[in-house]
Design an enzyme around this catalytic site. Structure first.
Site, PDB file in Angstrom:
ATOM      1  N   ASN A  96       0.859  -1.027  -0.020  1.00  0.00           N
ATOM      2  CA  ASN A  96      -0.100  -0.007   0.117  1.00  0.00           C
ATOM      3  C   ASN A  96       0.689   1.421   0.020  1.00  0.00           C
ATOM      4  O   ASN A  96       1.416   1.615   0.886  1.00  0.00           O
ATOM      5  CB  ASN A  96      -0.938  -0.075   1.327  1.00  0.00           C
ATOM      6  CG  ASN A  96      -1.623   1.163   1.201  1.00  0.00           C
ATOM      7  OD1 ASN A  96      -1.778   2.126   0.576  1.00  0.00           O
ATOM      8  ND2 ASN A  96      -2.455   1.339   2.504  1.00  0.00           N
ATOM      9  N   LYS A 134       0.091   4.427  -0.324  1.00  0.00           N
ATOM     10  CA  LYS A 134      -0.607   5.546   0.280  1.00  0.00           C
ATOM     11  C   LYS A 134      -0.246   6.694  -0.658  1.00  0.00           C
ATOM     12  O   LYS A 134      -0.135   6.393  -1.665  1.00  0.00           O
ATOM     13  CB  LYS A 134       0.002   5.579   1.831  1.00  0.00           C
ATOM     14  CG  LYS A 134      -0.091   4.247   2.466  1.00  0.00           C
ATOM     15  CD  LYS A 134      -0.080   4.565   4.186  1.00  0.00           C
ATOM     16  CE  LYS A 134      -0.072   3.217   4.846  1.00  0.00           C
ATOM     17  NZ  LYS A 134      -0.180   3.202   6.019  1.00  0.00           N
ATOM     18  N   HIS A 186      -9.238   0.538   5.454  1.00  0.00           N
ATOM     19  CA  HIS A 186      -8.048   0.941   5.945  1.00  0.00           C
ATOM     20  C   HIS A 186      -8.137   1.703   7.078  1.00  0.00           C
ATOM     21  O   HIS A 186      -9.072   2.698   7.074  1.00  0.00           O
ATOM     22  CB  HIS A 186      -6.999   1.406   5.090  1.00  0.00           C
ATOM     23  CG  HIS A 186      -5.658   1.416   5.489  1.00  0.00           C
ATOM     24  ND1 HIS A 186      -5.193   2.199   6.499  1.00  0.00           N
ATOM     25  CD2 HIS A 186      -4.677   0.688   5.153  1.00  0.00           C
ATOM     26  CE1 HIS A 186      -3.939   2.352   6.670  1.00  0.00           C
ATOM     27  NE2 HIS A 186      -3.761   1.175   6.060  1.00  0.00           N
ATOM     28  N   GLU A 240      -6.795   4.309   8.306  1.00  0.00           N
ATOM     29  CA  GLU A 240      -6.428   5.527   7.881  1.00  0.00           C
ATOM     30  C   GLU A 240      -7.608   6.162   7.037  1.00  0.00           C
ATOM     31  O   GLU A 240      -8.144   7.544   7.431  1.00  0.00           O
ATOM     32  CB  GLU A 240      -5.343   5.813   7.037  1.00  0.00           C
ATOM     33  CG  GLU A 240      -3.850   5.791   7.856  1.00  0.00           C
ATOM     34  CD  GLU A 240      -2.687   5.164   7.123  1.00  0.00           C
ATOM     35  OE1 GLU A 240      -2.632   5.056   5.634  1.00  0.00           O
ATOM     36  OE2 GLU A 240      -1.710   4.772   7.511  1.00  0.00           O
ATOM     37  N   GLU A 249      -4.994  -5.497  10.720  1.00  0.00           N
ATOM     38  CA  GLU A 249      -4.071  -4.522  10.880  1.00  0.00           C
ATOM     39  C   GLU A 249      -4.370  -3.743  12.335  1.00  0.00           C
ATOM     40  O   GLU A 249      -4.932  -2.739  12.405  1.00  0.00           O
ATOM     41  CB  GLU A 249      -4.019  -3.441   9.907  1.00  0.00           C
ATOM     42  CG  GLU A 249      -3.809  -4.152   8.349  1.00  0.00           C
ATOM     43  CD  GLU A 249      -3.385  -2.947   7.615  1.00  0.00           C
ATOM     44  OE1 GLU A 249      -2.141  -3.484   6.777  1.00  0.00           O
ATOM     45  OE2 GLU A 249      -4.191  -1.961   7.201  1.00  0.00           O
ATOM     46  N   GLY A 303       2.459   1.854  10.596  1.00  0.00           N
ATOM     47  CA  GLY A 303       3.499   3.024  10.404  1.00  0.00           C
ATOM     48  C   GLY A 303       4.366   3.450  11.690  1.00  0.00           C
ATOM     49  O   GLY A 303       4.871   4.542  11.984  1.00  0.00           O
ATOM     50  N   SER A 345       3.712  -2.540  10.359  1.00  0.00           N
ATOM     51  CA  SER A 345       5.048  -2.317  10.599  1.00  0.00           C
ATOM     52  C   SER A 345       5.855  -3.729  10.311  1.00  0.00           C
ATOM     53  O   SER A 345       6.629  -4.283  10.697  1.00  0.00           O
ATOM     54  CB  SER A 345       5.594  -1.860  11.789  1.00  0.00           C
ATOM     55  OG  SER A 345       5.134  -0.715  12.140  1.00  0.00           O
TER      56      SER A 345
HETATM   57  C1  PEP Z   1      -0.446  -0.222   6.521  1.00  0.00           C
HETATM   58  O1  PEP Z   1      -0.771   0.801   6.271  1.00  0.00           O
HETATM   59  O2  PEP Z   1      -1.465  -0.947   5.977  1.00  0.00           O
HETATM   60  C2  PEP Z   1       0.640  -0.686   6.987  1.00  0.00           C
HETATM   61  C3  PEP Z   1       0.659  -1.852   7.513  1.00  0.00           C
HETATM   62  O3  PEP Z   1       1.545   0.519   7.159  1.00  0.00           O
HETATM   63  P1  PEP Z   1       3.104   0.084   7.759  1.00  0.00           P
HETATM   64  O4  PEP Z   1       3.675  -1.466   7.240  1.00  0.00           O
HETATM   65  O5  PEP Z   1       3.883   1.237   7.254  1.00  0.00           O
HETATM   66  O6  PEP Z   1       2.838  -0.279   9.171  1.00  0.00           O
END
Ligand code: PEP
Length: 251
Positions: A9, A11, A94, A96, A166, A172, A212
């Site tokens: 992703n 973003k 998601h 976000e 997630e 992040g 992450s």
């Molecule tokens: C995400 O936004 O789906 C995600 C897992 O981000 P990150 O890997 O940066 O934690």
């Protein structure tokens, strides 16, 4: 036996040149690997990235879409438009989108129906806040997000859906759920699917971990029995950081 699925992703990152360079790099570095791979660039770069990855083993994803088919919805992008330019999958729900853009389970559910109607597959994201985890309601929160997100989705439609667990506190932040913590939630997600759709559907659905994930922790996370891949944010932005995760997944 479920094959693995790794999705990147991107973003709201990169410019056109960077997006094209990353797509080219990934086409080369993922060549011959044996898993499902998806990248989700920003809307405006979808078309040019598609021209680079078409015919490769990487499919094109979008990061969101509208809940309606067409018409007067300023700024929105429909499922049909995405399909038209080579997108095959859309990430929905998601965190976000949930927390920055106030999307709730009802809206996410409408988007899922619309995506499937447009012929797109879906990655439905779910996950708890750290405040939920502290008070011990992680699995309950995930169950609500699954039940409400998938309301009205048939058995046949479920075969076009993957779930990404997630934990919001891990996205992040550099903090990752331990392999055991992630496995425990994945197993409970699979049992929710089993209760709604039956054991066969639960056995078949892919449940990805996101939060992450990187080259250092991916191997152990992907070795868990109910972790079928990863949804990767930060580490998906460079060939050098995304490729090792894809290699672990294709073992
Ligand atoms: C995400 O936004 O789906 C995600 C897992 O981000 P990150 O890997 O940066 O934690």
């Amino acid at each position: 036996m479920r094959s693995k699925y790794v999705a990147g992703n991107w973003k709201m990152n990169m410019d056109k040149e960077g997006a094209q360079a990353l797509a080219k790099g990934l086409v080369e570095s993922l060549k011959g690997l044996n898993a499902k791979f998806m990248i989700a660039p920003p809307f405006v770069y979808l078309d040019s990235v598609y021209q680079i990855i078409k015919g490769s083993n990487i499919i094109l994803g979008a990061q969101d879409m509208a809940a309606t088919e067409n018409g007067a919805h300023t700024g929105a992008v429909s499922g049909a438009m995405l399909k038209d330019i080579g997108v095959s999958t859309v990430i929905l729900g998601h965190s976000e989108r949930r927390y920055e853009f106030y999307e709730n389970d009802t809206l996410i559910n409408r988007k899922i129906h619309e995506a499937l109607k447009s012929g797109l597959d879906v990655v439905l994201c779910i996950g708890e806040l750290s405040s939920h985890r502290i008070v011990g309601v992680t699995e309950r929160i995930c169950e609500i997000q699954i039940r409400d997100g998938l309301a009205g989705i048939t058995d046949e439609q479920l075969s076009h859906i993957s779930i990404a667990y997630e934990p919001v506190w891990a996205i992040g932040t550099g903090k990752t759920a331990t392999p055991q913590e992630a496995q425990d939630v994945h197993a409970s997600v699979r049992s929710v699917i089993s209760r709604i759709y039956g054991p066969k559907a639960a056995e078949e659905i892919k449940i990805l971990y996101g939060g992450s994930m990187n080259a250092s922790n991916a191997e152990e996370l992907l070795a868990q029995p109910d972790i079928d891949g990863g949804l990767i944010g930060g580490a998906s932005l460079k060939t050098d950081t995304f490729t090792p995760i894809c290699k672990f997944a294709s073992r």
